[in-house]
Design a protein around this motif. Structure first.
Motif, PDB file in Angstrom:
ATOM      1  N   PHE A 284       8.885  77.501 135.858  1.00 18.87           N
ATOM      2  CA  PHE A 284      10.016  77.536 136.789  1.00 18.87           C
ATOM      3  C   PHE A 284      10.135  78.967 137.287  1.00 18.87           C
ATOM      4  O   PHE A 284      10.496  79.848 136.500  1.00 18.87           O
ATOM      5  CB  PHE A 284      11.320  77.136 136.092  1.00 18.87           C
TER       6      PHE A 284
ATOM      7  N   VAL B 140       9.360  81.818 134.903  1.00 14.57           N
ATOM      8  CA  VAL B 140       9.540  81.420 133.493  1.00 14.57           C
ATOM      9  C   VAL B 140       8.468  80.394 133.113  1.00 14.57           C
ATOM     10  O   VAL B 140       8.392  79.315 133.709  1.00 14.57           O
ATOM     11  CB  VAL B 140      10.940  80.790 133.255  1.00 14.57           C
TER      12      VAL B 140
ATOM     13  N   ALA C 155       7.965  77.842 131.057  1.00 12.40           N
ATOM     14  CA  ALA C 155       8.776  77.014 130.153  1.00 12.40           C
ATOM     15  C   ALA C 155       7.913  76.324 129.110  1.00 12.40           C
ATOM     16  O   ALA C 155       8.285  76.214 127.943  1.00 12.40           O
ATOM     17  CB  ALA C 155       9.558  75.991 130.956  1.00 12.40           C
TER      18      ALA C 155
ATOM     19  N   SER D 242      16.507  77.545 120.980  1.00 10.47           N
ATOM     20  CA  SER D 242      17.005  77.219 122.318  1.00 10.47           C
ATOM     21  C   SER D 242      16.129  77.880 123.378  1.00 10.47           C
ATOM     22  O   SER D 242      15.798  79.058 123.270  1.00 10.47           O
ATOM     23  CB  SER D 242      18.450  77.728 122.421  1.00 10.47           C
ATOM     24  N   GLY D 243      15.734  77.089 124.373  1.00  6.90           N
ATOM     25  CA  GLY D 243      14.946  77.632 125.477  1.00  6.90           C
ATOM     26  C   GLY D 243      13.443  77.639 125.237  1.00  6.90           C
ATOM     27  O   GLY D 243      12.683  78.125 126.083  1.00  6.90           O
ATOM     28  N   CYS D 244      12.979  77.063 124.127  1.00  9.81           N
ATOM     29  CA  CYS D 244      11.537  77.135 123.812  1.00  9.81           C
ATOM     30  C   CYS D 244      10.726  76.070 124.559  1.00  9.81           C
ATOM     31  O   CYS D 244       9.506  76.028 124.432  1.00  9.81           O
ATOM     32  CB  CYS D 244      11.293  77.058 122.310  1.00  9.81           C
ATOM     33  N   GLY D 245      11.390  75.181 125.321  1.00 10.80           N
ATOM     34  CA  GLY D 245      10.635  74.233 126.138  1.00 10.80           C
ATOM     35  C   GLY D 245      10.647  72.789 125.635  1.00 10.80           C
ATOM     36  O   GLY D 245       9.884  71.962 126.130  1.00 10.80           O
ATOM     37  N   LYS D 246      11.534  72.455 124.716  1.00 14.77           N
ATOM     38  CA  LYS D 246      11.561  71.110 124.142  1.00 14.77           C
ATOM     39  C   LYS D 246      11.950  70.059 125.184  1.00 14.77           C
ATOM     40  O   LYS D 246      11.265  69.052 125.349  1.00 14.77           O
ATOM     41  CB  LYS D 246      12.554  71.059 122.954  1.00 14.77           C
ATOM     42  N   THR D 247      13.076  70.294 125.870  1.00 19.22           N
ATOM     43  CA  THR D 247      13.539  69.328 126.876  1.00 19.22           C
ATOM     44  C   THR D 247      12.521  69.198 128.002  1.00 19.22           C
ATOM     45  O   THR D 247      12.221  68.091 128.468  1.00 19.22           O
ATOM     46  CB  THR D 247      14.922  69.751 127.430  1.00 19.22           C
TER      47      THR D 247
ATOM     48  N   GLN E  40      19.958  64.809 126.333  1.00 17.15           N
ATOM     49  CA  GLN E  40      20.770  65.830 125.690  1.00 17.15           C
ATOM     50  C   GLN E  40      22.159  65.724 126.356  1.00 17.15           C
ATOM     51  O   GLN E  40      22.242  65.532 127.557  1.00 17.15           O
ATOM     52  CB  GLN E  40      20.130  67.202 125.975  1.00 17.15           C
TER      53      GLN E  40
ATOM     54  N   GLU F 214      18.001  65.738 121.310  1.00 15.12           N
ATOM     55  CA  GLU F 214      19.193  66.120 120.531  1.00 15.12           C
ATOM     56  C   GLU F 214      20.193  64.962 120.447  1.00 15.12           C
ATOM     57  O   GLU F 214      21.369  65.128 120.800  1.00 15.12           O
ATOM     58  CB  GLU F 214      19.897  67.318 121.194  1.00 15.12           C
TER      59      GLU F 214
HETATM   60  N1  LIG Z   1      15.166  73.267 136.267  1.00 13.78           N
HETATM   61  C1  LIG Z   1      14.937  74.491 135.776  1.00 13.78           C
HETATM   62  N2  LIG Z   1      14.909  75.569 136.585  1.00 13.78           N
HETATM   63  C2  LIG Z   1      14.652  76.798 136.098  1.00 13.78           C
HETATM   64  N3  LIG Z   1      14.406  77.067 134.806  1.00 13.78           N
HETATM   65  C3  LIG Z   1      14.418  76.041 133.949  1.00 13.78           C
HETATM   66  C4  LIG Z   1      14.683  74.697 134.381  1.00 13.78           C
HETATM   67  N4  LIG Z   1      14.632  73.884 133.305  1.00 13.78           N
HETATM   68  C5  LIG Z   1      14.353  74.675 132.259  1.00 13.78           C
HETATM   69  N5  LIG Z   1      14.226  75.968 132.631  1.00 13.78           N
HETATM   70  C6  LIG Z   1      13.881  77.102 131.751  1.00 13.78           C
HETATM   71  O1  LIG Z   1      12.750  76.734 130.973  1.00 13.78           O
HETATM   72  C7  LIG Z   1      12.897  77.174 129.628  1.00 13.78           C
HETATM   73  C8  LIG Z   1      12.798  75.984 128.687  1.00 13.78           C
HETATM   74  O2  LIG Z   1      13.939  75.145 128.886  1.00 13.78           O
HETATM   75  P1  LIG Z   1      14.180  73.816 128.041  1.00 13.78           P
HETATM   76  O3  LIG Z   1      15.369  73.156 128.617  1.00 13.78           O
HETATM   77  O4  LIG Z   1      12.923  73.051 127.986  1.00 13.78           O
HETATM   78  O5  LIG Z   1      14.507  74.421 126.599  1.00 13.78           O
HETATM   79  P2  LIG Z   1      14.952  73.682 125.247  1.00 13.78           P
HETATM   80  O6  LIG Z   1      13.940  74.022 124.215  1.00 13.78           O
HETATM   81  O7  LIG Z   1      15.224  72.266 125.505  1.00 13.78           O
HETATM   82  O8  LIG Z   1      16.311  74.459 124.876  1.00 13.78           O
HETATM   83  P3  LIG Z   1      17.698  73.923 124.220  1.00 13.78           P
HETATM   84  O9  LIG Z   1      17.455  73.803 122.737  1.00 13.78           O
HETATM   85  O10 LIG Z   1      18.664  75.011 124.535  1.00 13.78           O
HETATM   86  O11 LIG Z   1      18.045  72.627 124.874  1.00 13.78           O
HETATM   87  C9  LIG Z   1      14.211  77.943 129.570  1.00 13.78           C
HETATM   88  O12 LIG Z   1      13.919  79.308 129.731  1.00 13.78           O
HETATM   89  C10 LIG Z   1      14.985  77.405 130.753  1.00 13.78           C
HETATM   90  O13 LIG Z   1      15.869  78.369 131.257  1.00 13.78           O
END
Ligand SMILES: Nc1ncnc2c1ncn2[C@@H]1O[C@H](COP(=O)(O)OP(=O)(O)OP(=O)(O)O)[C@@H](O)[C@H]1O
Ligand SMILES: [Mg+2]
Length: 238
Positions: free
Chosen positions: A11, A14, A16, A36-41, A82, A161
């Protein structure tokens, strides 16, 4: 069987998700674990095409999911978002019925399925079916989200989650109840959490991620007995 090969998603600047690969066999529960933010979602959303990957492929029973229309793909993959993602203007019963209705089930079958699932998840038709999401507690909303994902009995379940935002006692109880459901035991599941205890309680295998990459993947015992590096040791508090 789900095969994820070299998935990548960026993104802006980033990264992701980078070079994520894993295989989930039928009936397995793979838990994506990480900070948080490691790319799971992002990883989960690329599996049912809520997001398309920049790199890599996802195969479902050998077929590249890029060739499967998203609507059809998602009918076979229940998704628990989530923060529940319930439709606010639909009642509990209507939320649970979304996929069966898309599949043109008979009205009485939809109702019977919704009522049966609600009962399994500790909700009652009489009390809750006609309530709207904002009238429910967080834990009740999460149960409705689970019921909605399970409604059409998809062989695959993606859960982001599903027990987050609950206090630890409620969380443990709902998790325990859910893990005892027949639905949970027979499905292929990819579930996201940042809770180590939860991952270890539910996983066949755990995929521990950091900064968009896989740090270590294995059974809970393997991670505990042979942590790959300091990050794993620290994350698991070993
Ligand atoms: N639509 C988007 N636009 C820009 N950046 C994004 C977008 N979706 C995710 N990101 C970025 O990608 C990275 C991974 O996001 P993701 O949501 O996969 O994290 P996560 O592991 O699910 O975190 P959490 O435990 O907080 O839910 C983060 O740095 C997030 O800011
Ligand atoms: Mg997330």
């Amino acid at each position: 069987m789900i095969e994820v090969r070299n998935l990548g998603k960026t993104f802006g600047n980033v990264h992701a998700v980078q070079q994520i690969s894993f295989t989930v066999a039928e009936g397995e529960n793979l838990i994506l674990l990480g900070t948080s933010g490691c790319g799971k979602t992002t990883t989960l959303k690329m599996i049912n095409r809520l997001l398309d990957p920049d790199e890599g492929t996802v195969l479902l029973n050998g077929t590249d999911t890029a060739t499967i229309p998203p609507a059809r793909l998602r009918r076979g993959m229940g998704y628990v978002l989530q923060h529940t993602g319930l439709f606010p203007h639909y009642t509990v019963a209507e939320n649970i019925a979304v996929v069966p209705r898309l599949q043109h089930w008979k009205k009485e079958d939809v109702r019977a399925r919704a009522a049966a699932l609600m009962q399994k998840l500790g909700l009652t038709w009489q009390e809750h079916a006609h309530m709207y999401p904002h009238q429910l507690s967080g834990g009740q909303q999460q149960r409705v989200g689970l019921a909605r994902a399970l409604a059409a009995d998809p062989p695959v379940l993606l859960m982001d989650e599903p027990f987050g935002a609950l206090d630890p006692i409620t969380r443990n109880r709902i998790r325990q109840e859910f893990s005892e459901l027949e639905e949970f035991r027979k499905k292929t599941i990819i579930m996201v959490t940042h809770d180590v205890q939860e991952a270890f309680a539910l996983a066949t295998r755990v995929c521990l991620m950091d900064k968009g990459r896989i740090v270590q993947m294995g059974t809970p015992e393997e991670l505990q007995q042979r942590p790959a590096n300091e990050f794993v040791r620290a994350f698991l508090k070993l």
